[in-house]
Design an enzyme around this catalytic site. Structure first.
Site, short mmCIF file in Angstrom:
data_model
loop_
_atom_site.label_atom_id
_atom_site.label_comp_id
_atom_site.label_asym_id
_atom_site.label_seq_id
_atom_site.Cartn_x
_atom_site.Cartn_y
_atom_site.Cartn_z
N ASP A 173 0.83 -1.21 0.00
CA ASP A 173 0.00 0.00 0.00
C ASP A 173 0.86 1.26 0.00
O ASP A 173 2.00 1.25 0.47
CB ASP A 173 -0.92 0.02 1.24
CG ASP A 173 -0.13 -0.07 2.54
OD1 ASP A 173 0.79 -0.92 2.60
OD2 ASP A 173 -0.41 0.70 3.47
N GLU A 174 0.27 2.31 -0.49
CA GLU A 174 0.82 3.67 -0.34
C GLU A 174 2.32 3.74 -0.63
O GLU A 174 3.06 4.41 0.08
CB GLU A 174 0.55 4.18 1.08
CG GLU A 174 -0.92 4.24 1.40
CD GLU A 174 -1.20 4.52 2.88
OE1 GLU A 174 -2.13 5.27 3.15
OE2 GLU A 174 -0.50 3.97 3.75
#
Ligand code: TNX
Length: 492
Positions: A303-304
């Protein structure tokens, strides 16, 4: 019987068939070793609550007043996790095809007993009545999980076990531990010892750090397994790695070694992806996690990754998922990974409702399975409402109703590809077990019902009344739950 959460598939109360647990009651087991976890757990719970002896005996030796756990051919429709619970004035009988079904049946029996069963022995003051009738039950989804972030703040083995106990009450079967992030690395890795000793030394706001030794992690795994809960470890990469980079600056591309980080911003760190050392790091970390973890799954984060070159991200995801397969496990990643072409068998976990479902659709279009954790429903780190002291706000607020009143089928993932659902508890603002409990209950109960119960059983109006009856149980358990205003607790 109608107050059980998650709502069972069918309930048939029978008048005048109540069973009363007495000092001479026994647990009568048939069907072999697989019945043992349920029998052991049930005996411990009943002994503690009633103060009675409650011996476990083979079914062939049981006389009257038996709670019978029987593992046999209980019917294909029950699957591995379903059960049939029959209560007459002569006996309680739980039948299942597999140990997990007996365990879930035992949790239903627990909820049928007076809430005082949750407290230390109230012998002499309470009649341990189990209402007569029959419950037939099995889950809608195979994956009913909760994620606990032990990286932003560290929670020791005793806290994690207490969390596991809460999950078991609501028939959740997965605890996903977010073990690594910018602010802390929480698992000892023998081949890279500074990850834990340096990377694990702090937490958000400079609060105390910590990490699990291999033995402590195993202890958590075993405790969970005895409650039919699978531990899924997460090593988050290629972003969210500042703690690892602070421990081993050679994993970073930066000229100056990164310092330990105690803030709560995301997206600033990345592994240096073109170094051979990084490949060795990935293989050794996954190898050790795989060796420590008996379950099938390893979560790789993904993620991210805002500081990873987009051109490198896809290749990285393909490499890391391959490494997980090579170590005999199934990789799960946050749904951003579905930007990359994925191998069959990879699982994506949808969370970011700000992408309007795009990452869930992308995963579904690749034909892979999806775990649904839409943040505005499942992120129990979000405030309940504007008055909540703890928690974040980016996807919220998430009221008790929000966490319950939604349908997994609405995310564009065909039903057969929905592996299940998972609550997420990020701990940037949570420091203590009391904080964890406050954010978790009541919302976890609702998410668990969405994952277990058939869609036709979902009704906010009846659910909120059933939920109110659980408050007394949480009080007996000394759980620091939130008396949210969307439930009328006086109905309980
Ligand atoms: C997003 S959910 C994150 C986490 C934060 C969380 C806070 C996800 C995959 N990433 O890094 O802790 O929001 O709600």
């Amino acid at each position: 019987m109608s107050d059980v959460i998650p709502a069972p598939v069918s309930i048939h109360p029978a008048r005048d068939e109540d069973f009363v647990i007495s000092p001479s009651s026994v647990i009568a087991v048939s069907g072999g070793d697989a019945a043992q976890p349920a029998a052991t757990w049930l005996a411990a719970m009943l002994r503690r609550g009633t103060g009675y002896a409650i011996p476990i005996v083979p079914a062939t030796e049981a006389r009257q007043s038996a709670i019978a756990l029987s593992l046999d051919d209980a019917g294909a429709s029950l699957g591995d996790e379903g059960y049939r619970l029959t209560v007459t004035d002569a006996e309680v009988r739980i039948q299942a095809n597999a140990g997990a079904g007996l365990f879930h049946g035992a949790q239903t029996l627990r909820q049928l007993l007076p809430p005082e069963i949750e407290a230390e022995s109230s012998e002499g003051t309470v009649q341990w009545v189990v209402p007569g009738g029959e419950i037939i039950d099995h889950p809608r989804y195979r994956w009913r999980g909760a994620m606990l972030d032990v990286a932003r703040h560290f929670f020791g083995v005793a806290d994690v076990k207490r969390y596991i106990d809460l999950l078991a009450l609501y028939k959740c079967n997965v605890l996903h531990l977010h073990l690594t992030d910018d602010q802390g690395w929480r698992i000892a890795i023998a081949s890279w010892p500074r990850l834990a000793t340096v990377g694990g030394s702090t937490a958000v706001d400079g609060d105390p750090g910590g990490y699990y030794s291999a033995a402590e992690y195993r202890d958590i795994v075993d405790y969970a397994a005895a409650r039919c809960i699978n531990i899924v470890p997460e090593f988050d990469a290629p972003g969210h790695v500042n703690a690892a980079l602070a421990a081993y600056p050679e994993l970073s591309c930066a000229a100056t070694p990164p310092a330990l980080y105690t803030g709560i911003e995301v997206g600033f760190s990345t592994l240096c992806l073109d170094k051979p050392l990084t490949d060795r790091f990935l293989d050794e970390v996954i190898g050790e996690l795989a060796a420590l973890t008996p379950g099938d799954y390893i979560h790789i984060g993904g993620d991210e990754a805002k500081s990873t070159q987009p051109a490198d991200y896809n290749a990285f995801v393909q490499k890391l998922t391959r490494i997980v397969f090579d170590h005999g496990k199934v990789p799960i990643g946050w749904a951003e990974i579905s930007k990359a072409p994925l191998s069959a068998g990879v699982v994506a976990q949808y969370w970011d409702v700000n992408d309007a479902g795009r990452s869930a659709h992308a995963a579904a279009a690749q034909g892979i399975e999806v775990i649904l954790s839409p943040a505005n429903r499942c992120y129990i780190d979000q405030k309940y409402d504007a008055t909540t002291q703890l928690g974040l706000t980016w996807a919220g607020p998430v009221s008790v109703r929000d966490a319950y009143d939604w349908e997994p089928g609405d995310y564009g993932v065909p039903e057969p590809q929905i592996l299940g659902i998972e609550a997420g508890l990020w701990t940037e603002t949570l420091r203590t077990m009391a904080d964890i409990e406050y954010m978790t209950l009541p919302r976890l109960a609702g998410i668990a019902e969405i994952g277990w119960s058939q869609q036709s059983a979902h009704s906010w109006d009846t659910y909120r009344q059933r939920l109110a009856t659980h408050a007394e149980r949480w009080e007996a358990m000394s759980v620091n739950f939130h008396r949210a205003t969307d439930v009328d607790w006086t109905q309980g």
